[in-house]
Design an enzyme around this catalytic site. Structure first.
Site, PDB file in Angstrom:
ATOM      1  N   GLY A 210      26.341  22.527 -17.527  1.00 17.47           N
ATOM      2  CA  GLY A 210      27.685  22.560 -16.924  1.00 17.47           C
ATOM      3  C   GLY A 210      27.955  23.878 -16.222  1.00 17.47           C
TER       4      GLY A 210
ATOM      5  N   THR B  71      34.950  19.826 -25.441  1.00 17.02           N
ATOM      6  CA  THR B  71      35.873  19.264 -26.431  1.00 17.02           C
ATOM      7  C   THR B  71      35.847  17.736 -26.381  1.00 17.02           C
ATOM      8  OG1 THR B  71      37.678  19.441 -24.844  1.00 17.02           O
ATOM      9  CG2 THR B  71      37.406  21.257 -26.401  1.00 17.02           C
TER      10      THR B  71
ATOM     11  N   ALA C  33      32.936  24.838 -30.996  1.00 18.35           N
ATOM     12  CA  ALA C  33      34.229  25.537 -31.050  1.00 18.35           C
ATOM     13  C   ALA C  33      35.176  24.950 -30.007  1.00 18.35           C
ATOM     14  CB  ALA C  33      34.011  27.032 -30.791  1.00 18.35           C
TER      15      ALA C  33
ATOM     16  N   PHE D 186      37.387  28.937 -27.737  1.00 19.89           N
ATOM     17  CA  PHE D 186      36.636  30.178 -27.859  1.00 19.89           C
ATOM     18  C   PHE D 186      37.537  31.415 -27.739  1.00 19.89           C
ATOM     19  CE2 PHE D 186      32.718  27.770 -26.435  1.00 19.89           C
ATOM     20  CZ  PHE D 186      31.979  28.034 -27.571  1.00 19.89           C
TER      21      PHE D 186
ATOM     22  N   HIS E  96      47.991  22.083 -21.077  1.00 18.26           N
ATOM     23  CA  HIS E  96      46.744  22.350 -20.356  1.00 18.26           C
ATOM     24  C   HIS E  96      46.869  21.927 -18.895  1.00 18.26           C
ATOM     25  CE1 HIS E  96      45.078  22.746 -24.413  1.00 18.26           C
ATOM     26  NE2 HIS E  96      44.087  23.414 -23.851  1.00 18.26           N
ATOM     27  N   HIS E  97      45.906  22.376 -18.092  1.00 13.36           N
ATOM     28  CA  HIS E  97      45.774  21.960 -16.695  1.00 13.36           C
ATOM     29  C   HIS E  97      45.580  20.445 -16.623  1.00 13.36           C
ATOM     30  CE1 HIS E  97      41.433  21.364 -17.290  1.00 13.36           C
ATOM     31  NE2 HIS E  97      41.567  22.370 -18.141  1.00 13.36           N
TER      32      HIS E  97
ATOM     33  N   LYS F  86      42.190  18.157 -17.461  1.00 14.24           N
ATOM     34  CA  LYS F  86      41.647  17.995 -18.816  1.00 14.24           C
ATOM     35  C   LYS F  86      41.571  16.518 -19.166  1.00 14.24           C
ATOM     36  CE  LYS F  86      42.199  19.703 -23.537  1.00 14.24           C
ATOM     37  NZ  LYS F  86      40.781  20.035 -23.643  1.00 14.24           N
TER      38      LYS F  86
HETATM   39  P1  NAP Z   1      34.576  21.385 -15.347  1.00 15.29           P
HETATM   40  O1  NAP Z   1      35.015  22.489 -14.459  1.00 15.29           O
HETATM   41  O2  NAP Z   1      34.840  19.965 -14.942  1.00 15.29           O
HETATM   42  O3  NAP Z   1      33.020  21.591 -15.638  1.00 15.29           O
HETATM   43  C1  NAP Z   1      32.190  20.608 -16.199  1.00 15.29           C
HETATM   44  C2  NAP Z   1      30.839  20.757 -15.554  1.00 15.29           C
HETATM   45  O4  NAP Z   1      29.930  19.846 -16.170  1.00 15.29           O
HETATM   46  C3  NAP Z   1      30.859  20.400 -14.054  1.00 15.29           C
HETATM   47  O5  NAP Z   1      30.083  21.335 -13.345  1.00 15.29           O
HETATM   48  C4  NAP Z   1      30.217  19.023 -14.025  1.00 15.29           C
HETATM   49  O6  NAP Z   1      29.617  18.715 -12.777  1.00 15.29           O
HETATM   50  C5  NAP Z   1      29.194  19.207 -15.129  1.00 15.29           C
HETATM   51  N1  NAP Z   1      28.606  17.952 -15.593  1.00 15.29           N
HETATM   52  C6  NAP Z   1      29.143  16.709 -15.613  1.00 15.29           C
HETATM   53  N2  NAP Z   1      28.256  15.820 -16.084  1.00 15.29           N
HETATM   54  C7  NAP Z   1      27.135  16.539 -16.359  1.00 15.29           C
HETATM   55  C8  NAP Z   1      25.846  16.186 -16.856  1.00 15.29           C
HETATM   56  N3  NAP Z   1      25.523  14.920 -17.130  1.00 15.29           N
HETATM   57  N4  NAP Z   1      24.941  17.173 -17.026  1.00 15.29           N
HETATM   58  C9  NAP Z   1      25.233  18.444 -16.743  1.00 15.29           C
HETATM   59  N5  NAP Z   1      26.424  18.838 -16.239  1.00 15.29           N
HETATM   60  C10 NAP Z   1      27.360  17.891 -16.065  1.00 15.29           C
HETATM   61  O7  NAP Z   1      35.245  21.558 -16.809  1.00 15.29           O
HETATM   62  P2  NAP Z   1      35.638  22.906 -17.571  1.00 15.29           P
HETATM   63  O8  NAP Z   1      37.061  23.211 -17.385  1.00 15.29           O
HETATM   64  O9  NAP Z   1      34.619  23.943 -17.273  1.00 15.29           O
HETATM   65  O10 NAP Z   1      35.462  22.430 -19.092  1.00 15.29           O
HETATM   66  C11 NAP Z   1      34.221  21.986 -19.594  1.00 15.29           C
HETATM   67  C12 NAP Z   1      34.409  21.567 -21.044  1.00 15.29           C
HETATM   68  O11 NAP Z   1      34.831  22.716 -21.823  1.00 15.29           O
HETATM   69  C13 NAP Z   1      35.530  20.521 -21.257  1.00 15.29           C
HETATM   70  O12 NAP Z   1      35.162  19.660 -22.307  1.00 15.29           O
HETATM   71  C14 NAP Z   1      36.741  21.358 -21.656  1.00 15.29           C
HETATM   72  O13 NAP Z   1      37.675  20.626 -22.421  1.00 15.29           O
HETATM   73  C15 NAP Z   1      36.048  22.415 -22.486  1.00 15.29           C
HETATM   74  N6  NAP Z   1      36.770  23.686 -22.632  1.00 15.29           N
HETATM   75  C16 NAP Z   1      36.542  24.336 -23.806  1.00 15.29           C
HETATM   76  C17 NAP Z   1      37.133  25.550 -24.032  1.00 15.29           C
HETATM   77  C18 NAP Z   1      36.826  26.247 -25.324  1.00 15.29           C
HETATM   78  O14 NAP Z   1      37.324  27.352 -25.532  1.00 15.29           O
HETATM   79  N7  NAP Z   1      36.020  25.661 -26.207  1.00 15.29           N
HETATM   80  C19 NAP Z   1      37.971  26.118 -23.079  1.00 15.29           C
HETATM   81  C20 NAP Z   1      38.167  25.444 -21.876  1.00 15.29           C
HETATM   82  C21 NAP Z   1      37.540  24.229 -21.664  1.00 15.29           C
HETATM   83  P3  NAP Z   1      30.493  17.910 -11.650  1.00 15.29           P
HETATM   84  O15 NAP Z   1      31.640  18.799 -11.325  1.00 15.29           O
HETATM   85  O16 NAP Z   1      29.536  17.685 -10.540  1.00 15.29           O
HETATM   86  O17 NAP Z   1      30.921  16.622 -12.316  1.00 15.29           O
END
Ligand code: NAP
Length: 265
Positions: free
Chosen positions: A10, A100, A124, A127, A154-155, A158
């Protein structure tokens, strides 16, 4: 300490791109590859916005086999995040998962797998160190305030609701709070959903708006008083000190740790 070899799944995402910077900027971390669902065979620095000269894989098993990492950082989507975590454990790679939306059944399955394989994983839902303290302080307050509701914001991109942090907060509060259904026993919703989700009688309200990042307020009510415990993440860099801590700690655990609060004293 020898370098920790890391794969990020990701990496092009909002969280993933911050994680790439973190790994590049941390002396004892080494980025060895990224996993994406596009750009097979390319190098990450061929994608706009990245400097790291590491391969991009669409096949995570091939990636593990060819790059032999110590840790997978997964920041993708709930469906694929589960698959990645499982495959990492099966390959002896320690997962640090920020993605998540994992269910209790998913967590149970992954916990069994860590036990079978004897290697650690950290999942987690939040984080941000400040958010962990918000959860811990809320658990402390719940001993004295039984009445509580959670508002998480959240934005609007999500995918899961309530947030992992909202659920985790309710879970931690439930450990110390005598179960009680919040609100009037005879209340009824004129519009379905008006009172939010219900976990052990605690209401969780989810707000989704552009402009927000990740925010949560835990509201306690008592006779003639309220207590509000609030945390705000204003950008995704706020999560990276927790990712760093998780990567360092996952090397020393041999079971599934769910929640950063379990590695923060
Ligand atoms: P995001 O900007 O949509 O990033 C997700 C990434 O994963 C995108 O680059 C997407 O590519 C890619 N992806 C989708 N399918 C995939 C696959 N099969 N293999 C590899 N990569 C793939 O989302 P984000 O805001 O970064 O959040 C990502 C995750 O972290 C979510 O689950 C969010 O809820 C979580 N999060 C956690 C925390 C924490 O503190 N734990 C904080 C914020 C967010 P495409 O764009 O091409 O689809």
């Amino acid at each position: 300490m020898s370098e920790i070899k890391i794969v990020i799944a990701g990496a092009r995402g909002r969280m993933g791109s911050e994680a790439v910077k973190l790994v590049e900027d941390t002396k004892q971390f080494q980025l060895v590859a990224v996993v994406d669902h596009k750009y097979e065979g390319m190098r990450l620095n061929q994608i706009e916005g990245f400097n790291a000269d590491v391969p991009v894989y669409t096949d995570i098993e091939k990636c593990f086999f060819e790059t032999n990492p110590d840790v997978l950082i997964d920041l993708t989507t709930p469906e694929i995040g589960k698959v990645h975590t499982k495959k990492a454990l099966l390959h002896g790679v320690r997962p640090v998962v920020g993605t998540t939306g994992f269910s209790e059944a998913d967590l149970k399955e992954l916990q069994q797998l860590t036990e079978e394989k004897g290697i650690g994983a950290i999942i987690a839902p939040n984080f941000a160190i400040g958010a962990i303290l918000m959860m811990k302080f809320s658990q402390m307050a719940a001993k004295y305030f039984q009445d509580v509701e959670i508002i998480e914001q959240h934005h609007d991109q999500k995918l899961d609701a309530p947030s992992g942090t909202g659920l985790k907060t309710a879970e931690m509060i439930s450990e110390v709070r005598e179960e009680k259904q919040q609100g009037h026993p005879n209340e009824h919703e004129i519009l379905p959903g008006a009172r939010g989700a219900n976990m052990n009688g605690i209401r969780i309200h989810s707000v989704r708006l552009p402009g927000l990042i990740a925010h949560q307020e835990v509201l306690f009510g008592g006779d003639g008083q309220t207590l509000k415990i609030r945390h705000d993440s204003y950008n995704r860099a706020s999560f990276m000190s927790g990712v760093k801590l998780a990567v360092e700690n996952v090397m020393n655990v041999d079971l599934l740790v769910y929640g950063l609060e379990n590695i923060i004293e």
